[in-house]
Scaffold this motif. Structure first.
Motif, mmCIF file in Angstrom:
data_model
loop_
_atom_site.group_PDB
_atom_site.id
_atom_site.type_symbol
_atom_site.label_atom_id
_atom_site.label_comp_id
_atom_site.label_asym_id
_atom_site.label_seq_id
_atom_site.Cartn_x
_atom_site.Cartn_y
_atom_site.Cartn_z
ATOM 1 N N SER A 43 125.960 130.950 31.704
ATOM 2 C CA SER A 43 125.077 130.893 32.639
ATOM 3 C C SER A 43 125.009 132.405 33.445
ATOM 4 N N ALA A 44 124.024 132.376 34.172
ATOM 5 C CA ALA A 44 123.861 133.698 34.823
ATOM 6 C C ALA A 44 125.142 134.038 35.978
ATOM 7 N N THR A 49 120.925 133.407 40.165
ATOM 8 C CA THR A 49 120.065 132.791 40.230
ATOM 9 C C THR A 49 119.266 132.515 41.467
ATOM 10 N N GLU A 76 120.470 134.835 32.799
ATOM 11 C CA GLU A 76 121.299 134.191 31.745
ATOM 12 C C GLU A 76 120.988 135.367 30.637
ATOM 13 N N PHE A 138 120.209 127.518 30.189
ATOM 14 C CA PHE A 138 119.189 127.181 31.517
ATOM 15 C C PHE A 138 117.798 127.281 30.958
ATOM 16 N N ARG A 153 118.426 123.247 38.029
ATOM 17 C CA ARG A 153 119.623 124.052 38.622
ATOM 18 C C ARG A 153 120.841 123.364 37.810
ATOM 19 N N GLY A 154 121.666 123.967 37.485
ATOM 20 C CA GLY A 154 122.836 123.697 36.740
ATOM 21 C C GLY A 154 122.708 123.232 35.173
ATOM 22 N N GLY A 155 121.676 123.687 34.806
ATOM 23 C CA GLY A 155 120.867 123.559 33.576
ATOM 24 C C GLY A 155 121.647 123.904 32.255
ATOM 25 N N SER A 156 122.446 124.914 32.455
ATOM 26 C CA SER A 156 123.274 125.507 31.239
ATOM 27 C C SER A 156 124.327 124.432 30.743
ATOM 28 N N ASP A 157 124.696 123.729 31.546
ATOM 29 C CA ASP A 157 125.298 122.535 30.834
ATOM 30 C C ASP A 157 124.795 121.644 30.068
HETATM 31 N N1 ASP Z 1 122.078 129.742 36.445
HETATM 32 C C1 ASP Z 1 121.620 128.484 36.687
HETATM 33 C C2 ASP Z 1 121.950 127.796 37.913
HETATM 34 O O1 ASP Z 1 122.385 128.546 38.626
HETATM 35 C C3 ASP Z 1 121.876 127.424 35.523
HETATM 36 C C4 ASP Z 1 123.265 127.222 35.539
HETATM 37 O O2 ASP Z 1 124.221 127.858 36.104
HETATM 38 O O3 ASP Z 1 123.792 126.294 35.005
HETATM 39 O O4 ASP Z 1 121.393 126.895 38.531
#
Ligand code: ASP
Ligand code: MG
Length: 415
Positions: A43-44, A49, A76, A138, A153-157
């Motif tokens: 992730s970043a 982000t 990222e 992401f 958001r949260g997409g790197s999972d």
């Molecule tokens: N950096 C992105 C976010 O903050 C993706 C992630 O962290 O999964 O949403």
């Protein structure tokens, strides 16, 4: 014979500064020495982000979504390059990739794109050269336009799980700031335990209840492709292969199944009551169709018993974010629905008992209601699914209810 494969994903807090990135590199090195080909997904840095989203908002509130993605996907890239450098510092052969270089091919629905395909050739070639592969999470690249997309958001999972599926990884380890999924919030119940194994279905319920451990989409994808996902902490010295966190897997693989796996709660709920509508066939559709058309996610519903046989109240819950949208949709159809007024209550919490064991066991709901009644807690609304019972209660009783249910279902750690 090719080596076994592992995906290691590190979230924003795990790569928040250079010191943490060095620790990440050490963990990756250990797993590499354990005999895995490794795809690292990052992730970043935490907060980055949000800052990038803020820039876009300030410059142009009605922004072009493709340029939004061009900006917010950059955090990222920085951490992917830094992680590769930190690995090289430890004597590992490593290189970073943007999503476009893999490529991670997505739809062109900017800011919430869906992954369509990840050809494994680039990754396989990199593994063959003995390289540790670090990939910017992401982001993706649109199949239709070739432009950069992001996965929500949260997409790197979701990036991590999709890559694990594409390369046939033995496991996808998600390193984060908690060491697993707990039976309930440890800040409320100090005797909460780490759950060793949880099914995909239960994890989806948890995620939809607002537990931000994993992006919901990533759990759906893991379930569809049968990818074992492990949630664990990046802040300790352990690695996933020798120190287990919580494993999200198929229900059949869980040996000791509890009746109830955990107690979750969501404070960001609003109760909306549409007061005095006609008690006639079609009224539910008159109320809920406009809400659906407006994209409002309605959760719990009750139609109150009509006192006089002519009028009734319709009560339901939505997340706090969608409250204004819901009211607007109802007001816009006032002519048809013919309600007297709309009452709202933000001071409510949804408390849920979750467990696949409920499928084959009666009495969970009854036990839940009895436990709350004994504490004098009034239930406003009830909703159930195959593996969940949820009740809406006044927010002031949240802690009391969560603790009481947690111990009533035998979830507390043994002393
Ligand atoms: N950096 C992105 C976010 O903050 C993706 C992630 O962290 O999964 O949403
Ligand atoms: Mg996250």
């Amino acid at each position: 014979m090719s080596r076994k494969k592992l995906v290691m994903k590190f979230g924003g807090t795990s790569v928040a500064n250079l010191e943490r990135i060095r620790r990440v590199a050490e963990k990756v090195k250990i797993e590499h020495e354990n005999g895995y080909d490794i795809a690292v997904v990052v992730s970043a840095m935490s907060g980055v982000t949000n800052q990038l989203v803020g820039y876009v908002d300030q410059l142009h509130p009605l922004y072009d979504p493709a340029e939004y993605d061009a900006v917010v996907s950059t955090g990222e890239l920085v951490t992917a390059g830094l992680t590769a450098l930190a690995l090289q510092n430890l004597g590992c052969d490593a290189r970073s990739f943007s999503a476009a270089q893999i490529p991670i091919i997505t739809s062109d629905y900017h800011s919430k794109a869906r992954i369509k395909d990840i050809p494994s050739d680039t990754l396989e070639a990199s593994f063959k050269e003995g390289k540790i592969t670090v990939i910017a999470g992401f982001q993706g690249i649109s199949e239709a336009t070739g432009r950069i997309t992001t996965l929500g958001r949260g997409g790197s999972d979701t990036s991590a799980v999709a890559i694990a599926a594409a390369i046939g990884a033995e496991r996808c380890d998600i390193y984060t700031d908690v060491d697993g999924v707990y039976t309930t919030d440890p800040r409320i119940a100090s005797d909460a335990r780490k759950i060793p194994n949880i099914s995909y279905e239960e994890m989806l319920e948890y995620a939809s209840l607002g537990a931000k451990v994993l992006q919901t989409r990533s759990v759906e994808l893991a379930m569809a492709h049968n990818v074992p996902v492990q949630v664990l902490s990046s802040l300790t010295d352990h690695v996933g292969s020798d120190h287990p966190g919580t494993l999200v897997c198929r229900e059949e693989e869980i040996m000791e199944q509890q009746l109830v796996t955990g107690i979750a709660y969501a404070k960001d709920e609003t109760k909306i009551s549409v007061i005095n509508v006609a008690d006639t066939p079609g009224i539910a559709s008159d109320v809920f169709v406009p809400l659906a058309d407006a994209g409002v996610n309605v959760d719990m519903i009750v139609q109150n018993v009509s006192a006089n046989g002519r009028t009734t109240h319709m009560t339901f819950t939505v997340s706090g974010r969608e409250k204004a949208l819901a009211i607007q949709a109802l007001e816009g159809h006032k002519d048809k629905i013919q309600f007297e007024r709309i009452d709202t209550d933000d001071n409510v919490t949804k408390v849920s008992a979750i467990g696949v064991g409920m499928r084959s066991h009666a009495g969970i709901a009854a036990k839940m209601f009895r436990t709350l009644a004994e504490r004098g807690i009034n239930i406003h609304v009830i909703a159930t699914s195959e593996i969940k019972v949820s009740v809406l209660i006044s927010a002031e009783y949240t802690e009391l209810a969560v603790r009481a249910l947690h111990s009533a279902f035998g979830l507390a750690a043994e002393k």
